[in-house]
Design an enzyme around this catalytic site. Structure first.
Site, PDB file in Angstrom:
ATOM      1  N   GLY A 107       0.658  -1.310   0.011  1.00 15.66           N
ATOM      2  CA  GLY A 107      -0.229  -0.143   0.008  1.00 15.66           C
ATOM      3  C   GLY A 107       0.967   1.323   0.042  1.00 15.66           C
ATOM      4  N   ALA A 108       0.235   2.322   0.552  1.00 14.38           N
ATOM      5  CA  ALA A 108       0.846   3.815   0.290  1.00 14.38           C
ATOM      6  C   ALA A 108       1.362   3.906  -1.140  1.00 14.38           C
ATOM      7  CB  ALA A 108       2.086   3.790   1.225  1.00 14.38           C
TER       8      ALA A 108
ATOM      9  N   HIS B  29       2.243   4.895  -4.937  1.00 12.01           N
ATOM     10  CA  HIS B  29       2.920   5.498  -5.889  1.00 12.01           C
ATOM     11  C   HIS B  29       2.848   5.235  -7.180  1.00 12.01           C
ATOM     12  CE1 HIS B  29       6.391   3.243  -5.626  1.00 12.01           C
ATOM     13  NE2 HIS B  29       6.527   3.330  -4.539  1.00 12.01           N
TER      14      HIS B  29
ATOM     15  N   HIS C 144       4.295   1.646  -8.305  1.00  9.01           N
ATOM     16  CA  HIS C 144       3.109   0.668  -8.095  1.00  9.01           C
ATOM     17  C   HIS C 144       2.177   0.605  -9.208  1.00  9.01           C
ATOM     18  CE1 HIS C 144       4.119   1.508  -3.489  1.00  9.01           C
ATOM     19  NE2 HIS C 144       4.174   0.314  -3.772  1.00  9.01           N
TER      20      HIS C 144
ATOM     21  N   GLN D 293       7.773  -9.566   8.014  1.00 10.46           N
ATOM     22  CA  GLN D 293       9.057  -8.887   7.345  1.00 10.46           C
ATOM     23  C   GLN D 293       9.707  -7.863   7.887  1.00 10.46           C
ATOM     24  OE1 GLN D 293       6.848  -8.767   3.302  1.00 10.46           O
ATOM     25  NE2 GLN D 293       8.001  -6.687   3.121  1.00 10.46           N
TER      26      GLN D 293
ATOM     27  N   LYS E   5      13.255  -2.468  -8.581  1.00 13.48           N
ATOM     28  CA  LYS E   5      13.286  -1.552  -7.379  1.00 13.48           C
ATOM     29  C   LYS E   5      14.028  -2.393  -6.219  1.00 13.48           C
ATOM     30  CE  LYS E   5      13.029   1.954  -4.454  1.00 13.48           C
ATOM     31  NZ  LYS E   5      12.488   0.990  -3.298  1.00 13.48           N
ATOM     32  N   ASP E   6      13.481  -3.537  -5.984  1.00 13.56           N
ATOM     33  CA  ASP E   6      13.532  -4.601  -5.082  1.00 13.56           C
ATOM     34  C   ASP E   6      14.438  -5.662  -5.628  1.00 13.56           C
ATOM     35  OD1 ASP E   6      12.722  -3.152  -2.602  1.00 13.56           O
ATOM     36  OD2 ASP E   6      10.872  -3.037  -3.928  1.00 13.56           O
TER      37      ASP E   6
ATOM     38  N   SER F 277       7.605   4.273  -1.138  1.00 14.71           N
ATOM     39  CA  SER F 277       6.510   4.671  -0.024  1.00 14.71           C
ATOM     40  C   SER F 277       7.247   5.337   1.169  1.00 14.71           C
ATOM     41  CB  SER F 277       5.667   3.330   0.467  1.00 14.71           C
ATOM     42  OG  SER F 277       5.198   2.576  -0.657  1.00 14.71           O
ATOM     43  N   ARG F 278       8.722   4.884   1.193  1.00 12.48           N
ATOM     44  CA  ARG F 278       9.318   5.605   2.270  1.00 12.48           C
ATOM     45  C   ARG F 278       9.748   6.873   2.201  1.00 12.48           C
ATOM     46  NH1 ARG F 278      10.702  -0.184   3.255  1.00 12.48           N
ATOM     47  NH2 ARG F 278      10.027  -0.854   5.366  1.00 12.48           N
TER      48      ARG F 278
HETATM   49  P1  AMP Z   1       6.019  -2.291  -1.912  1.00 11.06           P
HETATM   50  O1  AMP Z   1       4.561  -1.676  -1.391  1.00 11.06           O
HETATM   51  O2  AMP Z   1       7.297  -1.178  -1.298  1.00 11.06           O
HETATM   52  O3  AMP Z   1       6.081  -3.817  -1.099  1.00 11.06           O
HETATM   53  O4  AMP Z   1       6.344  -2.541  -3.166  1.00 11.06           O
HETATM   54  C1  AMP Z   1       5.229  -3.481  -3.878  1.00 11.06           C
HETATM   55  C2  AMP Z   1       5.889  -3.655  -5.308  1.00 11.06           C
HETATM   56  O5  AMP Z   1       6.215  -2.336  -5.846  1.00 11.06           O
HETATM   57  C3  AMP Z   1       7.422  -4.405  -5.113  1.00 11.06           C
HETATM   58  O6  AMP Z   1       7.307  -5.391  -6.208  1.00 11.06           O
HETATM   59  C4  AMP Z   1       8.257  -3.310  -5.419  1.00 11.06           C
HETATM   60  O7  AMP Z   1       9.443  -3.787  -6.127  1.00 11.06           O
HETATM   61  C5  AMP Z   1       7.496  -2.559  -6.434  1.00 11.06           C
HETATM   62  N1  AMP Z   1       8.111  -1.024  -6.430  1.00 11.06           N
HETATM   63  C6  AMP Z   1       8.414  -0.121  -5.411  1.00 11.06           C
HETATM   64  N2  AMP Z   1       9.032   0.940  -5.820  1.00 11.06           N
HETATM   65  C7  AMP Z   1       8.909   0.807  -7.212  1.00 11.06           C
HETATM   66  C8  AMP Z   1       9.179   1.665  -8.165  1.00 11.06           C
HETATM   67  N3  AMP Z   1       9.748   2.782  -8.008  1.00 11.06           N
HETATM   68  N4  AMP Z   1       9.157   1.457  -9.484  1.00 11.06           N
HETATM   69  C9  AMP Z   1       8.694   0.246  -9.818  1.00 11.06           C
HETATM   70  N5  AMP Z   1       8.164  -0.666  -8.935  1.00 11.06           N
HETATM   71  C10 AMP Z   1       8.416  -0.260  -7.641  1.00 11.06           C
END
Ligand code: AMP
Length: 290
Positions: A29-30, A32, A35, A59, A148-149, A185-186
């Site tokens: 969530g959160a 951007h 996502h 996690q 990104k990750d 999100s951070r």
């Molecule tokens: P998170 O909500 O941070 O767990 O991220 C959810 C998914 O979005 C994960 O697969 C992340 O790698 C991906 N993600 C996060 N930031 C980005 C970004 N800037 N560009 C593309 N994918 C992203």
């Protein structure tokens, strides 16, 4: 019409009530633009798109940001609905872990031994456990994650191989703000000064890329100098690794490698990476004596 579903049984019923290939995009969530770019990618790979929104307690380590992690479900649902996402799966922790924790968990393999795995003990075990649960609940044809990750993606790919999971993985490229900072999100934790300083991270990746014709040492040196020029920023790691195994490459390596970095700005940790094709350092012997 986007449907928001909190229960596993209800989600399974909604999936059974319809046909077509299914793509899953797990998130915390959160949301951007990064996502949302994954939602668009998911639509290219399947007829039905399911996004999950779950801040997975497994996690997060002690002292990390689980409690203060931004939770913005209403806004997230609005964004997902605008992207044509059919189902939003937003369980609470009790739905995912009825015993308060998962009894059985995935143990990440060797890829998790360094970098994010070393900095955040247990993080990747918790991430893989929730991803495996989501795969089992949704049974998607395709799952979409962000490059990104990158270490997370490498670990999920390894888990899909090791457990013979019947789905395809797709990695979406890193979505960036206008100044090059990777969306995260951070990022919303950053003060104005820290946000301005964070632009140094993509500049370091650019400097590294410009040096990729001069070998691994030149690449690391160029990135390190750029990061060191920003006093607000502390480098946790900066390394060139094999993109599949995350083993650091040798200094004379040529070919595809991944430059990865984690930096700290105040209390906030930010990650970034770039794929680089390394070329051999130009040999001094080519300089002809006159
Ligand atoms: P998170 O909500 O941070 O767990 O991220 C959810 C998914 O979005 C994960 O697969 C992340 O790698 C991906 N993600 C996060 N930031 C980005 C970004 N800037 N560009 C593309 N994918 C992203």
């Amino acid at each position: 019409m986007t449907r928001v579903i909190h229960g596993i049984a209800e989600l399974r019923a909604a999936l059974a009530d319809g046909s077509g290939s299914v793509a899953l995009v797990p998130t915390m969530g959160a949301l951007h633009e990064g996502h949302l770019s994954l939602m668009r990618l998911a639509h290219e790979h399947a007829e039905r798109v399911v996004a999950s929104v779950f801040v997975n307690p497994l996690q997060f380590g002690p002292g990390e940001d689980f409690e203060r992690y931004p939770r913005t479900l209403d806004a997230d649902v609005g964004l997902l609905s605008a992207e044509g996402v059919e189902l939003v799966f937003a369980p609470d922790a009790a739905e995912m872990y009825p015993d308060g924790r998962s009894q059985t968990s995935v143990r990440a393999g060797r890829i998790a031994e360094s970098f994010e795995g070393a900095a955040r003990p247990g993080h990747f075990d918790g991430m893989l456990t929730v991803v495996l649960k989501l795969f089992s609940i949704v049974q998607p044809d395709v799952a979409v994650f962000g490059q990104k990750d990158a270490q997370q993606f490498a670990l999920i790919r390894q888990m899909v191989t090791d457990f013979n999971l019947p789905l395809d993985l797709v990695a979406g490229s890193i979505w960036r703000e206008a100044d090059g900072l990777a969306c995260s999100s951070r990022n919303r934790y950053l003060s104005l000064d820290e946000r301005a300083a964070a632009a140094c991270i993509p500049r370091a990746l650019d400097a590294a890329e410009a040096a990729s014709g001069s070998g691994a040492d030149a690449v690391l040196g160029a990135a390190a100098r750029m990061l060191a020029s920003e006093p607000l920023l502390t480098v946790e790691y900066l390394a060139l690794v094999d993109p599949l195994t995350f083993v650091p490459i040798a200094t004379d390596f040529t070919g595809d490698s991944l430059l990865i970095t984690a930096v700290r700005l105040g209390r906030t940790r930010l990650l970034d990476n770039r794929t680089l094709v390394l070329k051999a350092k130009p040999s001094g012997s080519l300089l002809l004596d006159t």
